[in-house]
Motif scaffolding. Structure first.
Motif, PDB file in Angstrom:
ATOM      1  N   GLU A   1      39.675   2.533  40.667  1.00  0.00           N
ATOM      2  CA  GLU A   1      40.487   3.554  40.029  1.00  0.00           C
ATOM      3  C   GLU A   1      41.968   3.446  40.450  1.00  0.00           C
ATOM      4  OE1 GLU A   1      37.871   4.116  41.855  1.00  0.00           O
ATOM      5  OE2 GLU A   1      36.300   4.926  40.519  1.00  0.00           O
TER       6      GLU A   1
ATOM      7  N   TYR B   1      49.505  14.308  51.626  1.00  0.00           N
ATOM      8  CA  TYR B   1      48.557  15.320  51.136  1.00  0.00           C
ATOM      9  C   TYR B   1      48.393  16.367  52.231  1.00  0.00           C
ATOM     10  CZ  TYR B   1      44.332  17.452  49.245  1.00  0.00           C
ATOM     11  OH  TYR B   1      43.422  18.338  48.764  1.00  0.00           O
TER      12      TYR B   1
ATOM     13  N   ASN C   1      54.565  11.168  39.568  1.00  0.00           N
ATOM     14  CA  ASN C   1      53.332  11.317  38.811  1.00  0.00           C
ATOM     15  C   ASN C   1      52.269  10.355  39.313  1.00  0.00           C
ATOM     16  OD1 ASN C   1      54.514  13.266  37.222  1.00  0.00           O
ATOM     17  ND2 ASN C   1      55.149  11.812  35.613  1.00  0.00           N
TER      18      ASN C   1
ATOM     19  N   GLN D   1      46.537  10.733  44.555  1.00  0.00           N
ATOM     20  CA  GLN D   1      45.913  11.749  45.400  1.00  0.00           C
ATOM     21  C   GLN D   1      44.645  12.293  44.745  1.00  0.00           C
ATOM     22  OE1 GLN D   1      48.696  14.781  46.567  1.00  0.00           O
ATOM     23  NE2 GLN D   1      50.373  13.286  46.775  1.00  0.00           N
ATOM     24  N   VAL D   2      44.703  12.520  43.429  1.00  0.00           N
ATOM     25  CA  VAL D   2      43.534  13.064  42.715  1.00  0.00           C
ATOM     26  C   VAL D   2      42.417  12.033  42.678  1.00  0.00           C
ATOM     27  CG1 VAL D   2      42.695  13.862  40.480  1.00  0.00           C
ATOM     28  CG2 VAL D   2      44.911  14.642  41.354  1.00  0.00           C
ATOM     29  N   ALA D   3      42.782  10.787  42.336  1.00  0.00           N
ATOM     30  CA  ALA D   3      41.754   9.755  42.177  1.00  0.00           C
ATOM     31  C   ALA D   3      41.104   9.417  43.511  1.00  0.00           C
ATOM     32  CB  ALA D   3      42.366   8.486  41.565  1.00  0.00           C
ATOM     33  N   SER D   4      41.863   9.518  44.630  1.00  0.00           N
ATOM     34  CA  SER D   4      41.299   9.131  45.933  1.00  0.00           C
ATOM     35  C   SER D   4      40.745  10.312  46.694  1.00  0.00           C
ATOM     36  CB  SER D   4      42.380   8.459  46.772  1.00  0.00           C
ATOM     37  OG  SER D   4      43.423   9.382  47.068  1.00  0.00           O
ATOM     38  N   GLY D   5      40.942  11.510  46.150  1.00  0.00           N
ATOM     39  CA  GLY D   5      40.461  12.684  46.848  1.00  0.00           C
ATOM     40  C   GLY D   5      41.246  12.920  48.124  1.00  0.00           C
ATOM     41  N   GLY D   6      42.469  12.493  48.144  1.00  0.00           N
ATOM     42  CA  GLY D   6      43.320  12.695  49.319  1.00  0.00           C
ATOM     43  C   GLY D   6      43.019  11.737  50.449  1.00  0.00           C
TER      44      GLY D   6
ATOM     45  N   SER E   1      50.812  11.642  42.500  1.00  0.00           N
ATOM     46  CA  SER E   1      49.849  12.742  42.263  1.00  0.00           C
ATOM     47  C   SER E   1      48.538  12.201  41.745  1.00  0.00           C
ATOM     48  CB  SER E   1      50.452  13.729  41.258  1.00  0.00           C
ATOM     49  OG  SER E   1      51.640  14.293  41.760  1.00  0.00           O
ATOM     50  N   ALA E   2      48.600  11.220  40.811  1.00  0.00           N
ATOM     51  CA  ALA E   2      47.363  10.652  40.259  1.00  0.00           C
ATOM     52  C   ALA E   2      46.572   9.948  41.360  1.00  0.00           C
ATOM     53  CB  ALA E   2      47.720   9.673  39.135  1.00  0.00           C
TER      54      ALA E   2
END
Length: 633
Positions: free
Chosen positions: A117, A198, A95, A101-106, A98-99
């Protein structure tokens, strides 16, 4: 000698009146079988023993099975808890990945890795559980951020490097247990990491340092009741333990149960219970242990217990059962004491009488009054003792007669040999007497003395086979004649060799002319190659040869002879036998009639005593030594 003493001793004929079959019919007796059956029916020990043993075995197996099931249940429960905790942690890491990847934009490259963040995500992750002591996020350049209440030391930094290398290969990583300092309190931790990717592209690694205090608390809870719980990794190193006797990272493969788990490797899927020994200092403690694999971590939960504690219930049950059996047995024995005494007392009297008979006391009689077969046995025993006593007396008398006849025959044979040579008349008797005095001084046993007596008496028996022209020659022997004379040793041995009872005497007959320096005959033996029997006879033979007249030699005085013999000690004659002869002569146990001698020899006043002479004995020349050998034959 002993065989000859029993050659013709015959058993005396039994008188018809002494036959057991002619005794009066015994009175009516109670069969001893009824007595024995009565005792067995009263005590009934054997059935009770087998029954109690069977019940004890069944209960013992059940108690052992219950203890093994308990250990299996405990280890399986702990292993399941660890597996569940590991799955939860893996899910939390997934988890978090995944968070991120979302917060860093990959993109968690050098510019975004320090984003607030991402740091907030790490801090929230660590604070979400008391079991998380530290978390870190590294990008593809091995740069990153971290959060937690501990600072990585050198060992933890090395684990992070291993985790990062595994992440680059796309693998999750479970580290080995380490101890780190949390303030002043050491903490046992383990690193768990997962790669962050990613779109199939490696972004970095997220790792969490798990505080194993939760596991230690569970192990402490289990450690009650004598159990010793601990967790090991796939290499057999200690992860955590419920007792302070083990240290994190300690190699536990010295324990057989841990070694079994390590040897099984990935095949260890099921719990296993083993009995093994643990070394505690210099003592070995028998243990019962069980391990259950934690497949998610390649670990194993192990609990062990001293076998004495594990099977305490078994032992208590055994003690109770045996105590009851002993009480029941004592009760049964008490009931049968009277009947047992009625049997054992007569048997004891018969046993004592039999032992006396075995010791040679044939006058012993068993005085019993019994209406059972034991009474009849006592009467039979007494009759047998009387007949044996008479028989043994006859045997002893016959044996003594045989012995006297045998020794007389030996003396007559030796006398016949001496009579052939007028210069050696009585020689065998004197050599025998001197030999026995030497052996007695050397404290040799009675069996040796008996053998020596016969061997010395017959030592020159081979002269029977020497021609009279040589044996009775009035002058000195030529070299050729001396060679013929020397064969009397082997001739004597060959004459007596067919008599197996005289086999022990042959070395003294055949080898009494051997010399310690190897210059003797017939075989030129040296030192300890010459049997003691022959060495003793050689000294006695030399002494008699020197103190008696020979065709080419007048007799020496005993003092001169002893000086010559002392000079030969250690060269040709055995020094211990020579010393024994000197001691015997010094005490006056040898008396020789003074005779005229060929030449005067100065003798010190103390020559016959144990004190060594003040003037050393002159060395013998080769010619004198050869002459001595000729005088001995």
């Amino acid at each position: 000698m002993k065989s000859a003493a029993t050659l013709t001793a015959g058993a005396p004929d039994l008188h018809p009146g002494s036959s057991l079959s002619s005794t009066a019919p015994p009175p009516l007796r109670i069969p001893i079988l009824y007595v024995i059956l009565g005792v067995l029916l009263v005590i009934s020990i054997v059935p009770m023993y087998f029954y109690s043993a069977q019940v004890e075995a069944i209960n013992r197996d059940r108690l052992k099975t219950n203890e093994m099931l308990l250990q299996n249940t405990v280890t399986r429960s702990l292993a399941d808890d660890l597996s569940q905790h590991q799955r939860s942690l893996r899910m939390m890491l997934a988890n978090l990945s995944s968070a991120i990847q979302v917060a860093s934009g990959g993109d968690i490259g050098r510019k975004n890795i320090e984003a607030p963040e991402l740091r907030a995500l790490l801090e929230n992750f660590v604070s979400s559980s008391d079991d998380l002591a530290y978390a870190t996020l590294l990008n593809s350049d091995a740069k990153g951020i971290s959060a937690g209440r501990i600072s990585p030391d050198a060992f933890l930094q090395r684990e992070l490097q291993h985790a990062y290398d595994a992440a680059r290969d796309g693998r999750a990583y479970n580290g080995q247990a380490l101890q780190v300092e949390d303030g002043k309190i050491p903490r046992t931790v383990v690193l768990v990491s997962s790669p962050v990717s990613y779109g199939g592209r490696f972004l970095g690694m997220v790792g969490a340092v798990v505080d194993l205090q939760f596991l230690i608390r569970r192990l402490h809870e289990v450690s009650g009741g004598g159990l010793i719980p601990y967790v090991v990794d796939s290499q057999g190193r200690l992860v955590a333990a419920g007792t302070p006797q083990y240290v994190t990272g300690q190699d536990m493969k010295s324990l057989e149960i841990v070694r079994n788990f390590v040897d099984e490797g990935n095949k260890a899927q099921l719990a296993a219970t083993k009995e093994f020994a643990e070394q505690d200092g210099k003592t070995s403690v028998e243990m019962l242990g069980t391990y259950s694999p934690v497949t998610a971590l390649d670990w194993a939960v192990v609990v062990q217990k001293p076998r004495l504690e594990a099977y305490r219930g078994v032992y208590e049950m055994q003690r109770t059962a045996r105590l009851l059996a002993v009480l029941a047995t004592l009760l049964s024995i008490g009931v049968s004491i009277f009947a047992a005494r009625r049997i054992t007392n007569p048997l004891q009297i018969l046993t004592q009488s039999s032992r006396a008979l075995a010791r040679g006391d044939f006058s012993q009689r068993a005085h019993l009054r019994s209406r059972t077969e034991i009474g009849e046995l006592a009467e039979t025993f007494n009759t047998m003792s009387e007949e044996l006593e008479q028989f043994v007396e006859d045997l002893k008398r016959a044996a003594e007669e045989n012995r006297a006849l045998f020794l007389g025959s030996i003396q007559m044979l030796a006398g016949a040999v001496d009579e052939k040579d007028p210069y050696t008349r009585g020689h065998s008797d004197r050599v025998t007497r001197y030999s026995l005095l030497i052996a007695k001084e050397l404290k040799l046993d009675a069996a040796f003395m008996e053998t020596l007596q016969i061997s010395a008496q017959l030592h020159d028996v081979g002269k029977i086979g020497i021609e009279d022209r040589i044996l009775k020659k009035p002058g000195a022997l030529t070299a050729e004649e001396f060679e013929v004379m020397k064969t009397h040793t082997t001739k004597g041995a060959n004459i007596l060799r067919p008599v197996t009872q005289l086999a022990a005497m042959l070395p003294g007959i055949e080898l009494h002319h051997e010399a310690l320096d190897g210059r003797g005959y017939p075989y030129g033996l040296k030192g300890d190659q010459i049997p003691l029997l022959a060495r003793v006879i050689a000294v006695a033979d030399t002494f008699d040869a020197l103190t008696t007249n020979r065709p080419y030699q007048h007799a020496h005085t005993p003092e001169e002879a002893l000086k010559i013999i002392q000079n030969l000690a250690g060269k040709r004659l055995d020094p211990e036998a020579v010393a024994a002869l000197m001691a015997v002569y010094g005490r006056g146990e040898i008396r020789i009639q003074r005779i005229s001698i060929k030449r005067a020899v100065a003798v010190a006043a103390d020559a016959a005593a144990d004190v060594p002479p003040t003037v050393p004995a002159p060395a013998l020349s080769a010619a004198e030594a050869a002459n001595l050998e000729r005088s001995r034959v």
